[in-house]
Write a protein that holds these residues in place. Structure first.
Motif, PDB file in Angstrom:
ATOM      1  N   GLN A  25       0.812  -1.215   0.000  1.00  0.00           N
ATOM      2  CA  GLN A  25       0.000   0.000   0.000  1.00  0.00           C
ATOM      3  C   GLN A  25       0.845   1.265   0.000  1.00  0.00           C
ATOM      4  O   GLN A  25       0.357   2.348  -0.353  1.00  0.00           O
ATOM      5  CB  GLN A  25      -0.927   0.006   1.220  1.00  0.00           C
ATOM      6  N   GLN A  30      -1.040  -2.800  -3.942  1.00  0.00           N
ATOM      7  CA  GLN A  30      -1.651  -3.970  -3.309  1.00  0.00           C
ATOM      8  C   GLN A  30      -2.454  -4.827  -4.278  1.00  0.00           C
ATOM      9  O   GLN A  30      -2.741  -5.998  -3.987  1.00  0.00           O
ATOM     10  CB  GLN A  30      -2.535  -3.543  -2.130  1.00  0.00           C
ATOM     11  N   ARG A  31      -2.833  -4.272  -5.425  1.00  0.00           N
ATOM     12  CA  ARG A  31      -3.554  -5.066  -6.426  1.00  0.00           C
ATOM     13  C   ARG A  31      -2.729  -5.220  -7.708  1.00  0.00           C
ATOM     14  O   ARG A  31      -3.267  -5.565  -8.757  1.00  0.00           O
ATOM     15  CB  ARG A  31      -4.915  -4.411  -6.737  1.00  0.00           C
ATOM     16  N   ALA A  36       0.165  -8.687  -5.503  1.00  0.00           N
ATOM     17  CA  ALA A  36      -1.173  -9.067  -5.046  1.00  0.00           C
ATOM     18  C   ALA A  36      -1.154 -10.476  -4.465  1.00  0.00           C
ATOM     19  O   ALA A  36      -1.831 -10.762  -3.463  1.00  0.00           O
ATOM     20  CB  ALA A  36      -2.167  -8.981  -6.198  1.00  0.00           C
ATOM     21  N   SER A  40      -0.760 -11.895   0.019  1.00  0.00           N
ATOM     22  CA  SER A  40      -1.921 -12.680   0.437  1.00  0.00           C
ATOM     23  C   SER A  40      -1.623 -13.606   1.607  1.00  0.00           C
ATOM     24  O   SER A  40      -2.486 -13.861   2.443  1.00  0.00           O
ATOM     25  CB  SER A  40      -2.440 -13.511  -0.740  1.00  0.00           C
ATOM     26  N   PRO A 222      -6.683 -13.772  -8.657  1.00  0.00           N
ATOM     27  CA  PRO A 222      -5.670 -12.918  -9.316  1.00  0.00           C
ATOM     28  C   PRO A 222      -4.439 -13.698  -9.774  1.00  0.00           C
ATOM     29  O   PRO A 222      -3.310 -13.365  -9.429  1.00  0.00           O
ATOM     30  CB  PRO A 222      -5.307 -11.924  -8.210  1.00  0.00           C
ATOM     31  N   ASP A 226      -1.383 -10.169 -15.423  1.00  0.00           N
ATOM     32  CA  ASP A 226      -1.972  -8.879 -15.076  1.00  0.00           C
ATOM     33  C   ASP A 226      -3.436  -9.136 -14.722  1.00  0.00           C
ATOM     34  O   ASP A 226      -4.279  -9.300 -15.610  1.00  0.00           O
ATOM     35  CB  ASP A 226      -1.881  -7.897 -16.244  1.00  0.00           C
ATOM     36  N   TRP A 230      -9.778  -9.500 -12.150  1.00  0.00           N
ATOM     37  CA  TRP A 230      -9.950  -9.525 -10.693  1.00  0.00           C
ATOM     38  C   TRP A 230     -10.127  -8.110 -10.141  1.00  0.00           C
ATOM     39  O   TRP A 230     -11.012  -7.867  -9.318  1.00  0.00           O
ATOM     40  CB  TRP A 230      -8.736 -10.205 -10.080  1.00  0.00           C
ATOM     41  N   ARG A 231      -9.324  -7.185 -10.606  1.00  0.00           N
ATOM     42  CA  ARG A 231      -9.459  -5.805 -10.134  1.00  0.00           C
ATOM     43  C   ARG A 231     -10.818  -5.232 -10.527  1.00  0.00           C
ATOM     44  O   ARG A 231     -11.459  -4.513  -9.745  1.00  0.00           O
ATOM     45  CB  ARG A 231      -8.324  -4.939 -10.694  1.00  0.00           C
ATOM     46  N   ALA A 254      -9.639 -12.079  -2.178  1.00  0.00           N
ATOM     47  CA  ALA A 254      -8.925 -10.863  -1.799  1.00  0.00           C
ATOM     48  C   ALA A 254      -8.865 -10.776  -0.287  1.00  0.00           C
ATOM     49  O   ALA A 254      -9.819 -11.148   0.405  1.00  0.00           O
ATOM     50  CB  ALA A 254      -9.624  -9.622  -2.363  1.00  0.00           C
ATOM     51  N   ASP A 257      -5.821  -6.404   2.628  1.00  0.00           N
ATOM     52  CA  ASP A 257      -4.845  -5.583   1.898  1.00  0.00           C
ATOM     53  C   ASP A 257      -5.367  -5.180   0.532  1.00  0.00           C
ATOM     54  O   ASP A 257      -5.217  -4.031   0.099  1.00  0.00           O
ATOM     55  CB  ASP A 257      -3.532  -6.355   1.730  1.00  0.00           C
ATOM     56  N   HIS A 258      -5.966  -6.123  -0.172  1.00  0.00           N
ATOM     57  CA  HIS A 258      -6.419  -5.849  -1.525  1.00  0.00           C
ATOM     58  C   HIS A 258      -7.591  -4.878  -1.560  1.00  0.00           C
ATOM     59  O   HIS A 258      -7.836  -4.231  -2.588  1.00  0.00           O
ATOM     60  CB  HIS A 258      -6.822  -7.158  -2.214  1.00  0.00           C
TER      61      HIS A 258
END
Length: 337
Positions: A25, A30-31, A36, A40, A222, A226, A230-231, A254, A257-258
């Protein structure tokens, strides 16, 4: 002199990399790809770092010429492990007491059943024992969900079943929800769209009752180089928290954090708060069941808007051998105020 310079640069680079893994972060990563996944498994990362630090220390005691360099590496890894452990402790390593439900309480059970791998009897037992009002079942077909509902009906608890599938014949591409008739009538909403890789279900009250919107979530994992899908799925879930009265449960793929950056504070999706974080359980892993809970990753969640307060949350580990690679999670909510 040059070798010393290279060593210093290498140590600084390693320290920077470990810092990013511990707290991506810092740079809003984080993503991002790779990070990512790396962020986890905080518990596993801390344990691995400590193990490597011990090995490096032992080698340094034998190979005196490498002692200084290996000692620095070991110290970096110990600091990294301490940072990871600190985050886990702050988030909560388990406060599993869930009080007895009161009249206005809503109890949410969420369980990814790994494509109908968990027998209907086991799901029904978990729902009945915990007096679940809402049962969110990612990777569960309509047929299996109806089996669960039928078993519960024989015990005197009636539920309405909703289900969506993105590919017939593949149970993992289905998501189902059971809603107790005590909450009133519900209808499925399709105008809000859907998560992309695997389905989610959005339900609204249909009888004019003062009841929450219910969202059963399953986002894509994820794993891509890339993970754009998921994002996108996480942004879709966050957008569902634009209403004033919402309960969201399911497999987010997720961790806390995500979710950073998708709301005003950690553990927030817009106005929705995370039950595990609110009750001191956010470090308890829900996947995979083959790992101890504090080593696994907490990717299954229950969230709610501020008009609800969480009275308890628990990651259920009694059925780790039931067939799924996910542990079910249970949250009890009470109207705020």
């Amino acid at each position: 002199m040059f070798r010393r310079f290279v060593a210093i640069v290498a140590f600084v680079a390693l320290a920077a990399a470990l810092t990013l893994v511990a707290w991506p972060q810092l740079l809003g990563l984080q993503r991002a790809p790779v990070l990512a996944l790396a962020v986890s498994f905080r518990g596993a990362a801390a344990a691995a770092a400590l193990a490597v630090a011990v090995v490096l220390t032992a080698v340094g005691l034998v190979l005196h010429r490498l002692r200084r360099g290996l000692g620095v590496l070991a110290l970096l890894l110990v600091a990294f492990a301490a940072a990871e452990a600190g985050v886990l402790v702050v988030r909560g390593v388990g406060a599993p007491d869930v009080p007895v439900a009161q009249a206005d309480d809503v109890t949410v059970l969420s369980w990814n059943t790994l494509g109908d791998s968990v027998p209907a009897q086991v799901v029904a037992r978990a729902a009945a024992e915990n007096r679940a009002t809402v049962v969110a079942l990612p990777e569960t077909t309509e047929g299996r969900a109806r089996q669960v509902a039928d078993l519960l009906a024989r015990q005197g608890s009636t539920y309405t079943v909703f289900s969506r599938s993105q590919q017939a014949g593949i149970p993992a591409r289905s998501t189902s929800v059971l809603v107790s008739t005590a909450l009133g009538r519900y209808r499925e909403v399709t105008a809000d769209g859907d998560t992309v890789g695997v389905p989610s279900v959005v339900l609204d009250p249909a009888g004019g009752q003062n009841a929450p919107r219910i969202v059963a979530v399953h986002t894509t994992a994820p794993y891509d180089l890339d993970p754009a899908t998921w994002r996108s799925d996480l942004r879709w879930v966050a957008a569902r928290c634009s209403e004033r009265n919402v309960l969201i449960a399911g497999d987010f793929n997720a961790t806390i954090d995500h979710l950073d950056g998708l709301g005003p504070a950690p553990g927030r999706l817009r106005t929705c708060r995370d039950a595990a974080l609110a009750t001191g359980n956010a470090a308890v892993g829900t996947w995979p069941t083959s790992m101890p809970a504090l080593i696994g990753t907490p990717i299954d969640h229950v969230l709610a808007t501020p008009n609800w307060r969480f009275t308890g949350f628990r990651v259920l580990s009694d059925d780790d051998a039931a067939g799924s690679d996910h542990r079910p999670v249970l949250a009890r909510l009470r109207p705020a105020g």
